[in-house]
Design a protein around this motif. Structure first.
Motif, mmCIF file in Angstrom:
data_model
loop_
_atom_site.group_PDB
_atom_site.id
_atom_site.type_symbol
_atom_site.label_atom_id
_atom_site.label_comp_id
_atom_site.label_asym_id
_atom_site.label_seq_id
_atom_site.Cartn_x
_atom_site.Cartn_y
_atom_site.Cartn_z
ATOM 1 N N SER A 164 0.812 -1.219 0.000
ATOM 2 C CA SER A 164 0.000 0.000 0.000
ATOM 3 C C SER A 164 0.843 1.264 0.000
ATOM 4 O O SER A 164 0.332 2.363 -0.260
ATOM 5 C CB SER A 164 -0.901 0.019 1.236
ATOM 6 N N GLY A 165 2.127 1.126 0.333
ATOM 7 C CA GLY A 165 2.993 2.281 0.496
ATOM 8 C C GLY A 165 3.047 2.792 1.918
ATOM 9 O O GLY A 165 3.798 3.720 2.231
ATOM 10 N N ALA A 166 2.269 2.168 2.818
ATOM 11 C CA ALA A 166 2.214 2.620 4.210
ATOM 12 C C ALA A 166 3.563 2.476 4.905
ATOM 13 O O ALA A 166 3.973 3.350 5.677
ATOM 14 C CB ALA A 166 1.147 1.841 4.973
ATOM 15 N N ALA A 167 4.258 1.367 4.647
ATOM 16 C CA ALA A 167 5.543 1.137 5.303
ATOM 17 C C ALA A 167 6.565 2.205 4.928
ATOM 18 O O ALA A 167 7.256 2.756 5.790
ATOM 19 C CB ALA A 167 6.076 -0.252 4.945
ATOM 20 N N ASP A 168 6.655 2.498 3.643
ATOM 21 C CA ASP A 168 7.611 3.501 3.194
ATOM 22 C C ASP A 168 7.209 4.898 3.653
ATOM 23 O O ASP A 168 8.064 5.714 4.022
ATOM 24 C CB ASP A 168 7.742 3.467 1.675
ATOM 25 N N ALA A 169 5.906 5.176 3.658
ATOM 26 C CA ALA A 169 5.437 6.493 4.110
ATOM 27 C C ALA A 169 5.785 6.724 5.576
ATOM 28 O O ALA A 169 6.043 7.861 5.988
ATOM 29 C CB ALA A 169 3.930 6.615 3.895
ATOM 30 N N ALA A 170 5.807 5.640 6.359
ATOM 31 C CA ALA A 170 6.130 5.743 7.782
ATOM 32 C C ALA A 170 7.627 5.635 8.047
ATOM 33 O O ALA A 170 8.056 5.715 9.199
ATOM 34 C CB ALA A 170 5.389 4.661 8.564
ATOM 35 N N GLY A 184 6.612 -6.061 -9.894
ATOM 36 C CA GLY A 184 5.238 -5.734 -9.523
ATOM 37 C C GLY A 184 5.152 -5.373 -8.055
ATOM 38 O O GLY A 184 6.007 -5.750 -7.247
ATOM 39 N N THR A 185 4.101 -4.668 -7.698
ATOM 40 C CA THR A 185 3.944 -4.152 -6.337
ATOM 41 C C THR A 185 3.868 -5.258 -5.306
ATOM 42 O O THR A 185 4.546 -5.209 -4.274
ATOM 43 C CB THR A 185 2.686 -3.270 -6.247
ATOM 44 N N ARG A 186 3.052 -6.255 -5.565
ATOM 45 C CA ARG A 186 2.895 -7.327 -4.570
ATOM 46 C C ARG A 186 4.144 -8.189 -4.476
ATOM 47 O O ARG A 186 4.570 -8.554 -3.368
ATOM 48 C CB ARG A 186 1.672 -8.185 -4.883
ATOM 49 N N GLU A 187 4.731 -8.541 -5.610
ATOM 50 C CA GLU A 187 5.956 -9.350 -5.562
ATOM 51 C C GLU A 187 7.061 -8.603 -4.824
ATOM 52 O O GLU A 187 7.806 -9.197 -4.040
ATOM 53 C CB GLU A 187 6.422 -9.718 -6.972
#
Length: 334
Positions: free
Chosen positions: A61-67, A213-216
């Protein structure tokens, strides 16, 4: 339906005293079923063995990098840890970085399995808190995702946006529509699947590569984090930590309650899932070590491997009494 097969024997005085029966699947990401014992279609709860799948939405989702999460945070998100200082301190620091704290967790308090941490609490006259819960890393990941998605505080509830994201990812990588869920020890839903579906999900993670890909990319990052920080995945004296170290980069493993164990083997593109019918940890640890050795990713002569492949049973005075070892059904045919 295939019956559970004898996987692990406990002997004493030359006689078999107990037998642990179970089911297991080895799945190839490109070629499907490699080998199975018992019933591949067994419907079961993965319990904590699927934490890397539950963490997929956190990363993709990008949450990890955003945090600003680091590799160590991702490892803790996949952990069933001992509640040692390295675990609880990291969880506390993680939450503080989000502007949150221990009361925001919904996993419940748990006495640390780590003896120094437990004794430190006793000496200080303090009680265990939610940071000591073996799932505090997973729940810190849920809170991180929740902040990113803008959900309400009760992120552990099944109809919450966080758990909907987890279920969607879980069903997609297992390839199985979950027939339902149970409430795990940490109060979050644990979605049921088949043993074959769980092995398929582990094989997906094994074949995942960054940039594909995003999920991979998310799956690959989580596996790399577990491999880089085995001490965070479980803790000293635990099978997950010891076996990841002993495999020397060839793969990672993750335990789950009630006799579940999985393995992700990027070198071979394989996923493994097993369930010991009686729910015992000792049976699951011996069975997963045996399968890893059979697949060539764990040297059977390694002292760590030996400690699970032929676990000595001694009396309280140290006299040899028996052993825990795999059955011929599990060791033959490699």
């Amino acid at each position: 339906m295939s019956e559970a097969v004898p996987m692990v024997e406990v002997t004493r005085g030359g006689m078999v005293e107990s037998i642990h029966r179970g089911h297991a699947v080895v799945w190839d990401a490109s070629g499907g079923l490699v080998r199975a014992w018992g019933n591949p279609g067994l419907v079961m709860y993965p319990r904590s063995s699927c934490k890397m799948i539950q963490a997929l939405p956190l990363v993709e989702s990008g949450a990890a990098d955003a945090a600003g999460l680091e590799t160590r945070h991702l490892a803790l998100a996949c952990a069933s840890h001992n509640g040692a200082a390295i675990h609880s301190d990291l969880a506390a620091q993680w939450l503080a970085g989000l502007g949150l704290g221990e009361p925001d967790l919904r996993c419940g308090p748990q006495e640390p399995a780590d003896i120094p941490a437990r004794d430190a609490l006793i000496r200080a006259g303090e009680t265990p808190c939610q940071l000591h819960n073996n799932c505090s890393g997973k729940h810190s990941g849920f809170l991180t995702l929740n902040r990113h998605l803008g959900g309400g505080s009760e992120y552990h509830e099944t109809d919450h946006v966080v758990q909907k994201a987890v279920r969607a990812a879980f069903e997609e990588v297992t390839g199985v529509e979950s027939p339902g869920y149970g409430i795990d020890g940490c109060s979050a839903p644990n979605f049921a699947t088949t043993l074959e579906g769980l092995a398929r999900a582990m094989a997906y993670c094994a074949a995942a590569r960054e940039g594909q890909g995003t999920r991979e990319t998310a799956a690959a990052r989580l596996v790399q984090a577990m491999s880089a920080h085995p001490e965070l995945v479980a803790g000293e004296g635990r099978a997950c930590t010891a076996l990841i170290r002993a495999m020397q980069g060839r793969g990672v493993v993750k335990t789950g309650a009630e006799g579940v164990f999985v393995a992700i083997l990027p070198e071979r593109g394989l996923g493994v899932a097993l369930k010991i019918e009686d729910g015992t940890t000792r049976g699951a640890e011996t069975a997963i070590a045996t399968i890893l050795a059979g697949l060539g990713v764990l040297d059977p002569s390694n002292p760590v491997a030996q400690s699970y492949l032929n676990t000595p049973i001694t009396s309280r005075r140290g006299l040899a009494a028996g052993a825990i070892h795999p059955t011929a059904a599990l060791t033959s045919g490699w």
